[in-house]
Scaffold this active site. Structure first.
Site, PDB file in Angstrom:
ATOM      1  N   LEU A 193       0.835  -1.209   0.000  1.00 39.40           N
ATOM      2  CA  LEU A 193       0.000   0.000   0.000  1.00 39.40           C
ATOM      3  C   LEU A 193       0.868   1.257   0.000  1.00 39.40           C
ATOM      4  O   LEU A 193       0.598   2.201  -0.753  1.00 39.40           O
ATOM      5  CB  LEU A 193      -0.926   0.005   1.212  1.00 39.40           C
ATOM      6  CG  LEU A 193      -1.809   1.254   1.360  1.00 39.40           C
ATOM      7  CD1 LEU A 193      -2.708   1.443   0.146  1.00 39.40           C
ATOM      8  CD2 LEU A 193      -2.640   1.192   2.641  1.00 39.40           C
TER       9      LEU A 193
ATOM     10  N   TYR B  42      -5.570   6.473   6.149  1.00 44.30           N
ATOM     11  CA  TYR B  42      -5.072   7.505   5.244  1.00 44.30           C
ATOM     12  C   TYR B  42      -4.468   8.720   5.929  1.00 44.30           C
ATOM     13  O   TYR B  42      -3.757   9.499   5.289  1.00 44.30           O
ATOM     14  CB  TYR B  42      -6.174   7.901   4.265  1.00 44.30           C
ATOM     15  CG  TYR B  42      -6.468   6.778   3.306  1.00 44.30           C
ATOM     16  CD1 TYR B  42      -5.612   6.515   2.242  1.00 44.30           C
ATOM     17  CD2 TYR B  42      -7.565   5.940   3.480  1.00 44.30           C
ATOM     18  CE1 TYR B  42      -5.845   5.461   1.377  1.00 44.30           C
ATOM     19  CE2 TYR B  42      -7.809   4.883   2.613  1.00 44.30           C
ATOM     20  CZ  TYR B  42      -6.943   4.648   1.565  1.00 44.30           C
ATOM     21  OH  TYR B  42      -7.166   3.604   0.711  1.00 44.30           O
TER      22      TYR B  42
ATOM     23  N   PHE C 282     -16.943   8.056  -4.954  1.00 45.86           N
ATOM     24  CA  PHE C 282     -16.114   7.449  -6.001  1.00 45.86           C
ATOM     25  C   PHE C 282     -15.108   6.505  -5.359  1.00 45.86           C
ATOM     26  O   PHE C 282     -14.887   6.549  -4.159  1.00 45.86           O
ATOM     27  CB  PHE C 282     -15.411   8.519  -6.831  1.00 45.86           C
ATOM     28  CG  PHE C 282     -14.663   9.541  -6.023  1.00 45.86           C
ATOM     29  CD1 PHE C 282     -13.353   9.321  -5.641  1.00 45.86           C
ATOM     30  CD2 PHE C 282     -15.279  10.725  -5.625  1.00 45.86           C
ATOM     31  CE1 PHE C 282     -12.654  10.255  -4.894  1.00 45.86           C
ATOM     32  CE2 PHE C 282     -14.598  11.672  -4.882  1.00 45.86           C
ATOM     33  CZ  PHE C 282     -13.284  11.431  -4.506  1.00 45.86           C
TER      34      PHE C 282
END
Length: 419
Positions: free
Chosen positions: A104, A133, A419
């Site tokens: 990642l 994140y 999205f």
């Protein structure tokens, strides 16, 4: 960009769709039927698809996609009405056999480098897990609130709303995609995606994971004013029966409206349908729809994080927006992943002059990390509030208050599309 030992970074195209879908279903514990697979193939941005591939048999089957991701290219509205080129990170998945190996981290660094090379000032995403994140410099930039309007909610009168035309039709991206694009271009709220590519428009109309498996086919409501499409809602109805009769449910998957007139006309139609007892909608922070409700307590408001944002280019991001008051101060930014952002920046702006920013050796007035700057960029969370929880350091007395006033946005940020 260097991959972990035993892996390599690769671009891939639709010929590897089955492999990409395998990585996705493993990463998100999803089961896809044939129609879901075809929908994802149509909405996945293949031209920007990247992955990490096994290169050494000690790591697994050579050639296997251990991780995948792609990006939507978009223009994102910012305070003052301008836009910033943005990279909408999406479909990030790592096969569980390859976790904790740097897959990642490699994909994120690769994403940052390629987005910057395309001139994209920020990266935005929706986080499956919020703990992931922040360590890559993202900050929660827009809130999401889930509400249930019930049936025929009491909405405040808005002059001219009743004169707007509304039509209800079976949704078809080929027929209605341009109407969605037209509404998005007219949105002024910071955080709104205002230019959409084909894959992102397709996503507005899709349900690849079968979230609405028991619902009817996708429908769309479109409101028009003298300038064209002014609002849309993509929704599905599910028929249900209760002890006292019909108790159907409307789920609004995506919607947007340019003003209060269009918002009121849209939900007059969508939230007042025969046999339906509830209408479930996601709204933003100080969303117009909430202001139109006579009884905001009755909608079961539930708040969660919405879109996350990461500044990729400090200079482009801070000069791309306007400021509510004159500002002249030095901001210290720390960014471990993008050293080009790291350092002291002097920001100056006024009502009569566009913002200017330059590197400086001067002492900092305030300091923050890039995640904090990203949280504050659209004006949704004040620098004063971030200072209160020790995310902003004040080096010059009064500097946080001055900066907080300047960063304020007249409209609370919101992103109306997933999205």
């Amino acid at each position: 960009m260097t991959a972990p030992a035993g892996y390599r970074l690769v671009s891939f195209d639709e010929t590897r769709a089955d492999e990409m879908l395998s990585a996705f279903t493993w990463g998100f514990a999803q089961r896809l039927d044939d129609s879901g697979r075809e929908e994802i193939r149509a909405m996945f941005p293949w031209e920007r698809a990247r992955g990490v591939e096994v290169a050494d048999s000690s790591r697994g089957r050579v050639g296997m996609l251990a991780g995948v991701r792609s990006t939507h290219a978009m223009e994102l509205r910012v305070p003052g009405g301008g836009t910033l080129p943005a990279a909408g990170l999406t479909w990030v998945s790592v096969h569980p056999s390859h976790r904790r190996r740097g897959v990642l981290s490699t994909m994120m660094r690769d994403h940052f480098a390629r987005a910057r090379a395309r001139g994209q000032a920020v990266s935005v995403l929706y986080a499956a897990e919020t703990a992931i994140y922040g360590r890559f410099g993202y900050g929660a930039a827009t809130p999401h609130r889930k509400i249930d309007l019930g049936r025929a909610p009491r909405l405040r009168e808005v002059p001219g709303s009743e004169a707007l035309a509304v039509r209800l039709e079976s949704a078809d991206v080929a027929v209605h995609g341009d109407a969605v694009r037209a509404v998005q271009r007219r949105l002024t709220r910071p955080g709104s995606p205002v230019e959409l590519g084909d894959t992102m428009v397709h996503e507005v109309f899709s349900d690849p994971l079968g979230s609405y498996r028991d619902a009817e086919q996708t429908r769309i409501a479109i409101v028009e004013d003298s300038d064209g499409p002014a609002a849309f809602a993509v929704f599905r109805r599910t028929m249900q029966w209760g002890e006292t009769g019909a108790a159907g449910r409307v789920d609004v998957h995506a919607w947007g409206a340019v003003d209060a007139r269009a918002t009121r006309r849209l939900f007059e139609a969508v939230a007042d349908m025969d046999l339906m007892a509830s209408c479930h909608v996601v709204v933003g922070g100080d969303e117009t729809l909430l202001g139109l409700l006579d009884d905001v307590r009755g909608v079961g408001l539930k708040e969660r994080d919405g879109m996350w944002l990461r500044v990729l280019d400090v200079e482009a991001a801070l000069t791309g927006r306007t400021y509510a008051t004159d500002i002249d101060l030095v901001i210290g930014i720390t960014d471990a992943l993008l050293p080009t952002n790291d350092g002291a920046w002097r920001l100056t702006a006024s009502a009569d002059n566009p913002a200017r920013i330059e590197r400086t050796d001067a002492s900092c007035d305030i300091r923050m990390d890039v995640s904090t700057l990203s949280t504050a960029l659209l004006g949704g969370t004040s620098l004063t509030a971030l200072h209160a929880v020790a995310r902003v350091e004040e080096c010059t007395p009064g500097a946080v208050r001055r900066a907080s006033r300047a960063f304020r946005s007249d409209q609370h940020p919101s992103c109306n599309l997933m999205f």
